[in-house]
Design an enzyme around this catalytic site. Structure first.
Site, PDB file in Angstrom:
ATOM      1  N   LEU A 134      76.234  69.925  83.069  1.00 37.97           N
ATOM      2  CA  LEU A 134      76.615  71.026  82.032  1.00 37.97           C
ATOM      3  C   LEU A 134      75.368  71.669  81.986  1.00 37.97           C
ATOM      4  O   LEU A 134      75.299  72.798  81.222  1.00 37.97           O
ATOM      5  CB  LEU A 134      77.029  70.593  80.612  1.00 37.97           C
TER       6      LEU A 134
ATOM      7  N   GLU B  44      75.869  45.942  65.635  1.00 43.01           N
ATOM      8  CA  GLU B  44      76.607  45.161  66.258  1.00 43.01           C
ATOM      9  C   GLU B  44      76.231  44.213  67.273  1.00 43.01           C
ATOM     10  O   GLU B  44      76.747  43.702  68.184  1.00 43.01           O
ATOM     11  CB  GLU B  44      77.926  45.846  66.563  1.00 43.01           C
TER      12      GLU B  44
ATOM     13  N   GLY C 191      77.618  44.609  54.208  1.00 43.28           N
ATOM     14  CA  GLY C 191      75.953  44.374  53.961  1.00 43.28           C
ATOM     15  C   GLY C 191      75.415  43.002  54.765  1.00 43.28           C
ATOM     16  O   GLY C 191      75.328  42.189  53.871  1.00 43.28           O
TER      17      GLY C 191
ATOM     18  N   ARG D  36      82.891  44.066  67.201  1.00 38.64           N
ATOM     19  CA  ARG D  36      82.375  44.220  68.755  1.00 38.64           C
ATOM     20  C   ARG D  36      83.499  44.521  69.787  1.00 38.64           C
ATOM     21  O   ARG D  36      83.263  45.252  70.546  1.00 38.64           O
ATOM     22  CB  ARG D  36      81.368  42.969  68.929  1.00 38.64           C
TER      23      ARG D  36
END
Ligand code: TGC
Ligand code: FAD
Length: 395
Positions: free
Chosen positions: A349, A374, A137, A254
């Site tokens: 697609l 991050e 946190g 990271r």
């Protein structure tokens, strides 16, 4: 006779940069993805639920949690082996790599690097086995990119070294928050930012799942609240002092993302090639058109060069010479590349690409979170800009 086709990463001969153990770990995690994760992941994404506890045990059983850490039940693999595991997990879904990143690189790493011997003995073996889940946190509603402005406080209650700590504040966007057994929580104290090891059954702790996400739906994201929460004096991470503590943990996670994001990209390219082989337009398969091949070639060039960068940064870390600005460069480049690739593959697609039957748009949506957490792309531009110019432009 048509030449044999190669996979995107065969073109850069990535395997030649990996040792036997790294290839074996990569293959094991790829198999896990095929057998145990891919059949269910679109449903987890659609429902916005994920069996995090079961997955943690399964990942723990394979030695994937805190795998690049030494001792305390951790596998002690190379950095590149950890990166390739992230790559294969994120080839299935960024949410699954997130579970492993937060557990191993943020919560476990914080305890491993900054914790007391008692913290390590209490938590690391259980976390490595997936029997205990951790969260990290740092972010608050008004302090994301700028964690120095956090408002969560920890104050001493009593005198001397044995005085309790009282934590007050909230954290937002916390991965694994509602399923965590332990939170590594960062708070402002009169001695600067400190980290606390918080068992989540402590009175005054609560976690609430955050809904309405369009991204990272196969991942638990939560708000944490510390309401006058009393912790013993030894809950503090003894050797983490100042913002450098949490930021050191972020470097670990990271780097996993530098490898991981391109797993999602690789899956998109492979999905697009398989689809284009079968899909006929104007009388022949889509793969036979120059425009399709140009897209595939450009995307494979970005994927391949990004993976070479990832392995290079991993080897620098193994050699002990990696600096944070290099990690920022890798995250900035590879996450942006992955997001571009996912969107481009979606175009191949056609309409089918907007469904959960195919992975590219799910990956693209997930990568919006990966671009943000991050350290946002802009934060990493500023870190690289500071390294280039010697000037900080954050404030
Ligand atoms: P600044 O004054 O530059 O630095 C403060 C102190 O920290 C040290 N430091 C670092 N140490 C280790 N690694 C790094 N990367 C470091 N960067 C800075 C620095 O040397 C200094 O130490 P000291 O001893 O002199 O005090 O700090 P600043 O306030 O100007 O902020 C710099 C900035 C913006 C780069 C930093 O705060 C930042 O990276 N912001 C982004 C925040 C962020 O990334 N949050 C992520 C939260 S966790 C998460 O997102 C998990 S996602 C889930 C998943 O992975 O799946
Ligand atoms: P802000 O900081 O408000 O940024 C908003 C915009 O402003 C961005 O574009 C940003 O780049 C830009 N900006 C900021 N500063 C500057 C500047 N100086 N110059 C120019 N532009 C700037 N956090 C945790 O602590 N633990 C977790 O487990 C965790 N998990 C997450 C999971 C998900 C799915 C998500 C989406 C986020 C998670 N986060 C977690 C939070 C994440 O780290 C933050 O969202 C991130 O750091 C950005 O903070 P913010 O959202 O407050 O954006």
């Amino acid at each position: 006779m048509a030449p044999a086709s190669m996979s995107p990463l065969e073109l850069v001969a990535l395997d030649q940069l990996l040792d036997d153990e790294e290839r074996a770990i990569r293959d094991t995690v790829r198999q896990l993805g095929t057998d145990r994760l891919r059949p269910y992941v679109a449903a987890w994404f659609e429902s916005g639920t994920v069996p995090a506890r079961d997955l943690a045990k399964e990942f723990g059983g394979l030695g994937l949690l805190g795998m690049h850490l030494d001792g305390y039940g951790c596998a002690g693999t190379s950095v590149v082996a950890y990166g390739m595991a992230c790559h294969e997990l994120e080839a299935v879904d960024s949410g699954l790599r997130s579970l492993v990143s937060v557990q191993g690189s943020l919560a476990m790493f914080a305890i491993h690097q900054f914790g007391s011997e008692a913290h390590k003995q209490r938590w690391l073996p259980a976390m490595a086995a997936g029997e205990a889940i951790g969260c990290f946190g740092l972010t608050e509603s008004d302090a994301g990119s700028d964690p120095a402005s956090m408002r969560t406080t920890a104050r001493r209650d009593g005198t001397g070294d044995g005085a309790d700590w009282i934590l007050d504040g909230t954290k937002m966007w916390i991965t694994n928050g509602t399923v965590a057994d332990v939170a590594v929580a960062w708070a402002r104290t009169e001695d600067g930012v400190r980290g606390f090891v918080v068992p989540t059954d402590t009175a005054g702790f609560s976690a609430t799942e955050m809904g309405h996400k369009l991204s990272l739906r196969a991942s638990v994201t939560a708000e944490l609240a510390f309401d006058g929460m009393r912790l013993p004096s030894d809950a503090v991470l003894p050797t983490a002092r100042g913002l450098g503590g949490p930021l050191t943990c972020l470097n670990e996670a990271r780097l996993g993302i530098v490898f991981g994001a391109l797993g999602a990209a690789r899956d998109c390219i492979e999905t697009a090639i398989a689809y284009a082989r079968e899909r006929e337009v104007f009388g022949k398969p889509l793969t036979g058109y120059q425009l399709t091949q140009a897209k595939l070639a450009d995307m494979t060039a970005a994927l391949g060069t990004g993976m070479l960068l990832a392995v290079h940064l991993g080897r620098l870390k193994e050699a002990g010479s990696l600096v944070p600005a290099q990690v920022s460069l890798g995250k900035l480049n590879n996450v942006r590349a992955a997001l571009d690739i996912a969107r481009e593959c979606r175009t191949i697609l056609g309409a089918s690409g907007i469904t959960t039957e195919y992975a590219p748009l799910r990956h693209a949506n997930n990568l919006e979170s990966v671009l943000t957490y991050e350290g946002t792309a802009e934060v990493h531009q500023l870190v690289v800009g500071q390294a280039l110019t010697g000037q900080s432009a954050f404030r």
